[in-house]
Design an enzyme around this catalytic site. Sequence first.
Site, PDB file in Angstrom:
ATOM      1  N   ARG A  15      -6.864  -5.926   7.584  1.00  0.00           N
ATOM      2  CA  ARG A  15      -5.931  -5.238   6.656  1.00  0.00           C
ATOM      3  C   ARG A  15      -4.475  -5.523   7.062  1.00  0.00           C
ATOM      4  O   ARG A  15      -3.807  -6.337   6.446  1.00  0.00           O
ATOM      5  CB  ARG A  15      -6.254  -3.732   6.636  1.00  0.00           C
ATOM      6  CG  ARG A  15      -5.593  -2.971   5.502  1.00  0.00           C
ATOM      7  CD  ARG A  15      -4.141  -2.597   5.738  1.00  0.00           C
ATOM      8  NE  ARG A  15      -3.908  -1.864   6.984  1.00  0.00           N
ATOM      9  CZ  ARG A  15      -2.688  -1.599   7.461  1.00  0.00           C
ATOM     10  NH1 ARG A  15      -1.602  -2.023   6.821  1.00  0.00           N
ATOM     11  NH2 ARG A  15      -2.520  -0.958   8.601  1.00  0.00           N
ATOM     12  N   ASP A  16      -4.006  -4.881   8.129  1.00  0.00           N
ATOM     13  CA  ASP A  16      -2.608  -5.095   8.550  1.00  0.00           C
ATOM     14  C   ASP A  16      -2.393  -6.579   8.854  1.00  0.00           C
ATOM     15  O   ASP A  16      -1.345  -7.153   8.548  1.00  0.00           O
ATOM     16  CB  ASP A  16      -2.326  -4.252   9.802  1.00  0.00           C
ATOM     17  CG  ASP A  16      -0.871  -3.832   9.930  1.00  0.00           C
ATOM     18  OD1 ASP A  16      -0.052  -4.341   9.159  1.00  0.00           O
ATOM     19  OD2 ASP A  16      -0.564  -3.001  10.807  1.00  0.00           O
ATOM     20  N   HIS A 207      -0.026   2.704  17.383  1.00  0.00           N
ATOM     21  CA  HIS A 207      -0.118   1.472  16.577  1.00  0.00           C
ATOM     22  C   HIS A 207       1.164   0.674  16.802  1.00  0.00           C
ATOM     23  O   HIS A 207       2.204   0.969  16.202  1.00  0.00           O
ATOM     24  CB  HIS A 207      -0.268   1.926  15.114  1.00  0.00           C
ATOM     25  CG  HIS A 207      -0.298   0.856  14.081  1.00  0.00           C
ATOM     26  ND1 HIS A 207      -1.447   0.534  13.364  1.00  0.00           N
ATOM     27  CD2 HIS A 207       0.674   0.052  13.571  1.00  0.00           C
ATOM     28  CE1 HIS A 207      -1.178  -0.405  12.478  1.00  0.00           C
ATOM     29  NE2 HIS A 207       0.104  -0.727  12.587  1.00  0.00           N
ATOM     30  N   HIS A 209       3.371  -2.782  16.757  1.00  0.00           N
ATOM     31  CA  HIS A 209       3.589  -4.190  16.416  1.00  0.00           C
ATOM     32  C   HIS A 209       4.309  -4.795  17.622  1.00  0.00           C
ATOM     33  O   HIS A 209       4.889  -4.086  18.452  1.00  0.00           O
ATOM     34  CB  HIS A 209       4.388  -4.299  15.116  1.00  0.00           C
ATOM     35  CG  HIS A 209       3.526  -4.003  13.912  1.00  0.00           C
ATOM     36  ND1 HIS A 209       3.045  -4.978  13.081  1.00  0.00           N
ATOM     37  CD2 HIS A 209       3.018  -2.835  13.448  1.00  0.00           C
ATOM     38  CE1 HIS A 209       2.289  -4.430  12.134  1.00  0.00           C
ATOM     39  NE2 HIS A 209       2.252  -3.122  12.333  1.00  0.00           N
ATOM     40  N   CYS A 240       4.088  -5.855   7.897  1.00  0.00           N
ATOM     41  CA  CYS A 240       4.116  -5.063   6.664  1.00  0.00           C
ATOM     42  C   CYS A 240       5.101  -5.712   5.699  1.00  0.00           C
ATOM     43  O   CYS A 240       6.249  -5.970   6.076  1.00  0.00           O
ATOM     44  CB  CYS A 240       4.539  -3.632   6.994  1.00  0.00           C
ATOM     45  SG  CYS A 240       4.792  -2.632   5.518  1.00  0.00           S
ATOM     46  N   ASN A 249       0.808  -7.331  14.753  1.00  0.00           N
ATOM     47  CA  ASN A 249       0.398  -6.222  15.621  1.00  0.00           C
ATOM     48  C   ASN A 249       0.191  -6.732  17.038  1.00  0.00           C
ATOM     49  O   ASN A 249       0.060  -7.947  17.269  1.00  0.00           O
ATOM     50  CB  ASN A 249      -0.950  -5.669  15.145  1.00  0.00           C
ATOM     51  CG  ASN A 249      -0.864  -4.996  13.795  1.00  0.00           C
ATOM     52  OD1 ASN A 249      -0.927  -5.655  12.766  1.00  0.00           O
ATOM     53  ND2 ASN A 249      -0.709  -3.695  13.798  1.00  0.00           N
TER      54      ASN A 249
HETATM   55  P1  HMG Z   1       4.021   2.735  -8.200  1.00  0.00           P
HETATM   56  O1  HMG Z   1       4.525   1.528  -8.922  1.00  0.00           O
HETATM   57  O2  HMG Z   1       4.977   3.824  -7.911  1.00  0.00           O
HETATM   58  O3  HMG Z   1       2.725   3.347  -8.919  1.00  0.00           O
HETATM   59  O4  HMG Z   1       3.344   2.218  -6.844  1.00  0.00           O
HETATM   60  P2  HMG Z   1       2.531   4.029 -10.316  1.00  0.00           P
HETATM   61  O5  HMG Z   1       1.700   5.242 -10.085  1.00  0.00           O
HETATM   62  O6  HMG Z   1       3.844   4.172 -11.035  1.00  0.00           O
HETATM   63  O7  HMG Z   1       1.652   2.923 -11.091  1.00  0.00           O
HETATM   64  C1  HMG Z   1       2.178   1.637 -11.401  1.00  0.00           C
HETATM   65  C2  HMG Z   1       1.032   0.656 -11.541  1.00  0.00           C
HETATM   66  O8  HMG Z   1       0.311   0.541 -10.308  1.00  0.00           O
HETATM   67  C3  HMG Z   1      -0.004   1.082 -12.586  1.00  0.00           C
HETATM   68  O9  HMG Z   1      -0.557  -0.118 -13.103  1.00  0.00           O
HETATM   69  C4  HMG Z   1      -1.052   1.751 -11.754  1.00  0.00           C
HETATM   70  O10 HMG Z   1      -2.325   1.751 -12.350  1.00  0.00           O
HETATM   71  C5  HMG Z   1      -1.060   0.893 -10.497  1.00  0.00           C
HETATM   72  P3  HMG Z   1       0.006  -0.782 -14.461  1.00  0.00           P
HETATM   73  O11 HMG Z   1      -0.143   0.311 -15.485  1.00  0.00           O
HETATM   74  O12 HMG Z   1       1.449  -1.151 -14.206  1.00  0.00           O
HETATM   75  O13 HMG Z   1      -0.878  -1.984 -14.649  1.00  0.00           O
HETATM   76  N1  HMG Z   1      -1.532   1.615  -9.309  1.00  0.00           N
HETATM   77  C6  HMG Z   1      -2.520   1.178  -8.515  1.00  0.00           C
HETATM   78  N2  HMG Z   1      -3.291   0.062  -8.551  1.00  0.00           N
HETATM   79  C7  HMG Z   1      -4.206  -0.082  -7.584  1.00  0.00           C
HETATM   80  N3  HMG Z   1      -4.400   0.821  -6.594  1.00  0.00           N
HETATM   81  C8  HMG Z   1      -3.657   1.932  -6.518  1.00  0.00           C
HETATM   82  C9  HMG Z   1      -2.672   2.138  -7.511  1.00  0.00           C
HETATM   83  N4  HMG Z   1      -1.773   3.127  -7.738  1.00  0.00           N
HETATM   84  C10 HMG Z   1      -1.090   2.788  -8.825  1.00  0.00           C
HETATM   85  N5  HMG Z   1      -3.867   2.802  -5.530  1.00  0.00           N
HETATM   86  C11 HMG Z   1       1.812   2.394  -4.993  1.00  0.00           C
HETATM   87  C12 HMG Z   1       2.775   3.129  -5.922  1.00  0.00           C
HETATM   88  C13 HMG Z   1       1.460   3.349  -3.871  1.00  0.00           C
HETATM   89  C14 HMG Z   1       0.585   1.987  -5.785  1.00  0.00           C
HETATM   90  C15 HMG Z   1       2.525   1.117  -4.478  1.00  0.00           C
HETATM   91  O14 HMG Z   1       3.747   1.483  -3.935  1.00  0.00           O
HETATM   92  C16 HMG Z   1       1.713   0.396  -3.418  1.00  0.00           C
HETATM   93  O15 HMG Z   1       0.673  -0.166  -3.708  1.00  0.00           O
HETATM   94  N6  HMG Z   1       2.212   0.393  -2.177  1.00  0.00           N
HETATM   95  C17 HMG Z   1       1.435  -0.169  -1.063  1.00  0.00           C
HETATM   96  C18 HMG Z   1       2.314  -0.714  -0.032  1.00  0.00           C
HETATM   97  C19 HMG Z   1       1.471  -1.204   1.126  1.00  0.00           C
HETATM   98  O16 HMG Z   1       0.294  -1.464   0.993  1.00  0.00           O
HETATM   99  N7  HMG Z   1       2.124  -1.376   2.282  1.00  0.00           N
HETATM  100  C20 HMG Z   1       1.445  -1.848   3.461  1.00  0.00           C
HETATM  101  C21 HMG Z   1       0.561  -0.827   4.089  1.00  0.00           C
HETATM  102  S1  HMG Z   1       1.436   0.319   5.126  1.00  0.00           S
HETATM  103  C22 HMG Z   1       1.625  -0.511   6.624  1.00  0.00           C
HETATM  104  O17 HMG Z   1       1.339  -1.669   6.729  1.00  0.00           O
HETATM  105  C23 HMG Z   1       2.064   0.275   7.828  1.00  0.00           C
HETATM  106  C24 HMG Z   1       0.887   0.556   8.791  1.00  0.00           C
HETATM  107  O18 HMG Z   1       0.309  -0.637   9.260  1.00  0.00           O
HETATM  108  C25 HMG Z   1       1.378   1.374  10.001  1.00  0.00           C
HETATM  109  C26 HMG Z   1       2.641   0.796  10.665  1.00  0.00           C
HETATM  110  O19 HMG Z   1       2.642  -0.364  11.059  1.00  0.00           O
HETATM  111  O20 HMG Z   1       3.601   1.569  10.769  1.00  0.00           O
HETATM  112  C27 HMG Z   1      -0.209   1.366   8.104  1.00  0.00           C
HETATM  113 MG    MG Z   2       1.093  -1.804  10.910  1.00  0.00          MG
END
Ligand code: HMG
Ligand code: MG
Length: 302
Positions: A15-16, A207, A209, A240, A249
């Site tokens: 994933r990450d 966690h 990086h 990310c 990481n």
């Molecule tokens: P948004 O644009 O605000 O969502 O995104 P919305 O509710 O306004 O919906 C817009 C569109 O997205 C719609 O589709 C929804 O159906 C769709 P459209 O009508 O335009 O075709 N949608 C989704 N589709 C699939 N799955 C969903 C979903 N929700 C809405 N769950 C949202 C909000 C949260 C979806 C967006 O901001 C997003 O996907 N963000 C993810 C970012 C991400 O994955 N970042 C990396 C992970 S975090 C990380 O890596 C840190 C970590 O490792 C720890 C660390 O290192 O600190 C964990």
């Molecule tokens: Mg991370």
Amino acid sequence: MKLPQKIILTEVGPRDGLQNEKEFLSTLQKLEFIQKLTEAGFHQIEVASFVSPKWVPQMGDSEEIIKALSPSAAVKNICLVPNQKGLEKALELNVKNIALFTAASESFTKKNINKTIPESLKDFEAIGVQAKKNKMWVRGYVSTCFVCPYEGKIKAEKVLEVAKALINLGVDEISLGDTLGAAVPTQVEHLLKLLMPKISSDQIALHFHDTRGTALANVLTGLQFGIYRYDSSAGGLGGCPYAPGASGNLATEDLVYMLNEMGIETGIDLEKLVEASRLMSGFLKRPLTSKYLQSCTASPRK
Ligand code: HMG
Ligand code: MG
């Protein structure tokens, strides 16, 4: 020094590790990687992410990944869930282990999930209730616990506030993220001193990086505080997409090597882990950053 004797690792490579890769991998390649990691002995593997494919295209085949994996009592296959829509997908596919994610920095939370921290916590309230009703195991991430790419240094008090809010929502474990890979041991010490009287060490994972090469030193600090849950990524993959300047990481091989040599049990077969990373390195057509992995390549009989 009294250190934990046994460590629980969460392998976040699929994933990450892959969410920020430029090279697109096929679902079959990802499944082969997950299979190899499972054979290496991990009990917790982050395998997928039900986020928007527009935001993170690399995770767009998460549904196929989950469908192809058989549920296992021995391994927690964990799936990231950012909102209600993500939870619905997890429920539909009978996913039993999910990870919610928010942060200690407002700017990062907005860029990452398009919400404020309070909005994300409000969403997680309802998600937490449904998750528990469905007997899910829930992890809660707090990103940017030390430095935010947009706001700079983050106050430990803010991390405590968000971490406690997640614990109050009933998450089983919180993972404290150094998203940028900028933390140093004195900052880890400062944060843990503040958190540990309020949150049990049984519920804290770290966690890191490794952008600036401080991750192993940070783990050692965590160990000195009795923390026994760590996240890492095979080969040192990772990053990310919403944290500019962050690299991979902490490499799992480097962590497992260090822990093994310190006599701390991980349950991981290091040779099989190296096989998994070599496989991924082949898929990505580039060497991975893990120092241990590189040392094996330099002298294959190690
Ligand atoms: P948004 O644009 O605000 O969502 O995104 P919305 O509710 O306004 O919906 C817009 C569109 O997205 C719609 O589709 C929804 O159906 C769709 P459209 O009508 O335009 O075709 N949608 C989704 N589709 C699939 N799955 C969903 C979903 N929700 C809405 N769950 C949202 C909000 C949260 C979806 C967006 O901001 C997003 O996907 N963000 C993810 C970012 C991400 O994955 N970042 C990396 C992970 S975090 C990380 O890596 C840190 C970590 O490792 C720890 C660390 O290192 O600190 C964990
Ligand atoms: Mg991370």
